[in-house]
Design a protein around this motif. Sequence first.
Motif, PDB file in Angstrom:
ATOM      1  N   GLY A 196      -4.096  22.867   0.071  1.00 21.70           N
ATOM      2  CA  GLY A 196      -3.559  21.443  -0.786  1.00 21.70           C
ATOM      3  C   GLY A 196      -1.941  20.942  -0.723  1.00 21.70           C
ATOM      4  N   TYR A 197      -2.631  19.985  -0.226  1.00 19.57           N
ATOM      5  CA  TYR A 197      -0.778  19.397   0.332  1.00 19.57           C
ATOM      6  C   TYR A 197      -0.608  17.618  -0.628  1.00 19.57           C
ATOM      7  CZ  TYR A 197      -0.229  23.083   3.157  1.00 19.57           C
ATOM      8  OH  TYR A 197      -0.080  24.630   3.769  1.00 19.57           O
ATOM      9  N   SER A 200      -5.566  17.196   2.396  1.00 24.97           N
ATOM     10  CA  SER A 200      -4.532  16.437   2.337  1.00 24.97           C
ATOM     11  C   SER A 200      -4.576  15.651   1.300  1.00 24.97           C
ATOM     12  CB  SER A 200      -3.849  15.587   3.384  1.00 24.97           C
ATOM     13  OG  SER A 200      -3.086  14.598   3.441  1.00 24.97           O
ATOM     14  N   LEU A 201      -3.914  15.351   0.611  1.00 21.16           N
ATOM     15  CA  LEU A 201      -3.385  14.342  -1.142  1.00 21.16           C
ATOM     16  C   LEU A 201      -3.046  13.376  -1.294  1.00 21.16           C
ATOM     17  CD1 LEU A 201      -4.203  16.920  -4.167  1.00 21.16           C
ATOM     18  CD2 LEU A 201      -5.875  16.244  -1.872  1.00 21.16           C
ATOM     19  N   SER A 202      -3.541  11.778  -1.028  1.00 23.31           N
ATOM     20  CA  SER A 202      -2.567  10.908  -1.256  1.00 23.31           C
ATOM     21  C   SER A 202      -2.348  10.962  -3.239  1.00 23.31           C
ATOM     22  CB  SER A 202      -3.116   9.238  -1.186  1.00 23.31           C
ATOM     23  OG  SER A 202      -4.250   9.672  -2.137  1.00 23.31           O
ATOM     24  N   SER A 235       1.879  14.947  -0.018  1.00 25.36           N
ATOM     25  CA  SER A 235       4.006  14.941   0.273  1.00 25.36           C
ATOM     26  C   SER A 235       4.519  15.837   0.633  1.00 25.36           C
ATOM     27  CB  SER A 235       4.692  14.150  -1.131  1.00 25.36           C
ATOM     28  OG  SER A 235       3.768  12.735  -1.603  1.00 25.36           O
ATOM     29  N   THR A 236       3.827  16.698   1.288  1.00 26.07           N
ATOM     30  CA  THR A 236       4.157  18.007   1.725  1.00 26.07           C
ATOM     31  C   THR A 236       4.038  18.353   2.963  1.00 26.07           C
ATOM     32  OG1 THR A 236       4.201  19.243  -0.478  1.00 26.07           O
ATOM     33  CG2 THR A 236       4.931  20.682   1.145  1.00 26.07           C
ATOM     34  N   SER A 237       4.833  18.983   3.857  1.00 22.17           N
ATOM     35  CA  SER A 237       4.040  19.393   5.450  1.00 22.17           C
ATOM     36  C   SER A 237       3.350  20.571   5.835  1.00 22.17           C
ATOM     37  CB  SER A 237       5.840  19.368   5.861  1.00 22.17           C
ATOM     38  OG  SER A 237       6.433  17.895   6.366  1.00 22.17           O
ATOM     39  N   ALA A 238       2.063  20.726   6.383  1.00 21.68           N
ATOM     40  CA  ALA A 238       1.939  21.716   5.957  1.00 21.68           C
ATOM     41  C   ALA A 238       2.274  22.928   6.717  1.00 21.68           C
ATOM     42  CB  ALA A 238       0.343  21.176   6.177  1.00 21.68           C
TER      43      ALA A 238
END
Length: 255
Positions: free
Chosen positions: A52-53, A67-69, A55-58
Amino acid sequence: SQTPSMVCNNLFVGGAVNLDNEGGSGTWAVYDNLFDTVNLSSYGTCPNGYNGYKSTSALAGGSNNKSLSTCDYVSGLLGDYYYSTTGGSGHLSDLIDAGSRTAVVAKLDDHTTRTDQAPDTVAVDVGFHYKILPIRSGFDEAFLPANDDESSDSYFTDPISLPFTINFFGTSYSSLHVNNNGSVTFDQALPIPFHPDQSCECRHRYYCSILGGMSIRRAYCSEVVRFGNGTVYGRTAFGVNWVDARLLPALKMTN
């Protein structure tokens, strides 16, 4: 070939994470983690996925990521990073049952990411897990609804009977009153409304798990108060659980 160093089911919040290899050989395998606002980098390409990401570059080359907001953490029995289960798409609820392995294979089937202490089942939840703290059998037979400044007198006709008689500073009692504010009283229920500063004035005979302005109202994401009869190490016992109670805002704990 070397076996990859596994990085699984962790929570990284803020700062920087660099998956490096000073020896120049070997690699990392990164699965089922949550990276929340992290400066993330790796030495070359490493096997990864089901992370889970927010505000992070995967990491490069991964699949089945989320991808989380927002990371809508909630506080629970053991910490402040439990998952909300009602946030919807882009929230932490997306990480539930979203991992690469089963909870049994991950050895996390006796752990949870949720404040309701529901064990992780089927696919493992992505991210960090807390150990489940089960209520002893019998100690959850009855309950008080989530509220503030109420006692068992509001819902039960008689005081709660104990499975034994207790000698409390020279006086024997076989029943008590369970109060939402973190105490049991032997003579009568606490007054409504109750403030911890009244403890020296009301002169009740009571035992407190914590003396403070507590609430189990739903607005504070609290559970109900649960109580009942059980056994502890073979001895008959009575237990009360103020599950996930909160100190009221602007109120201090009192010694």
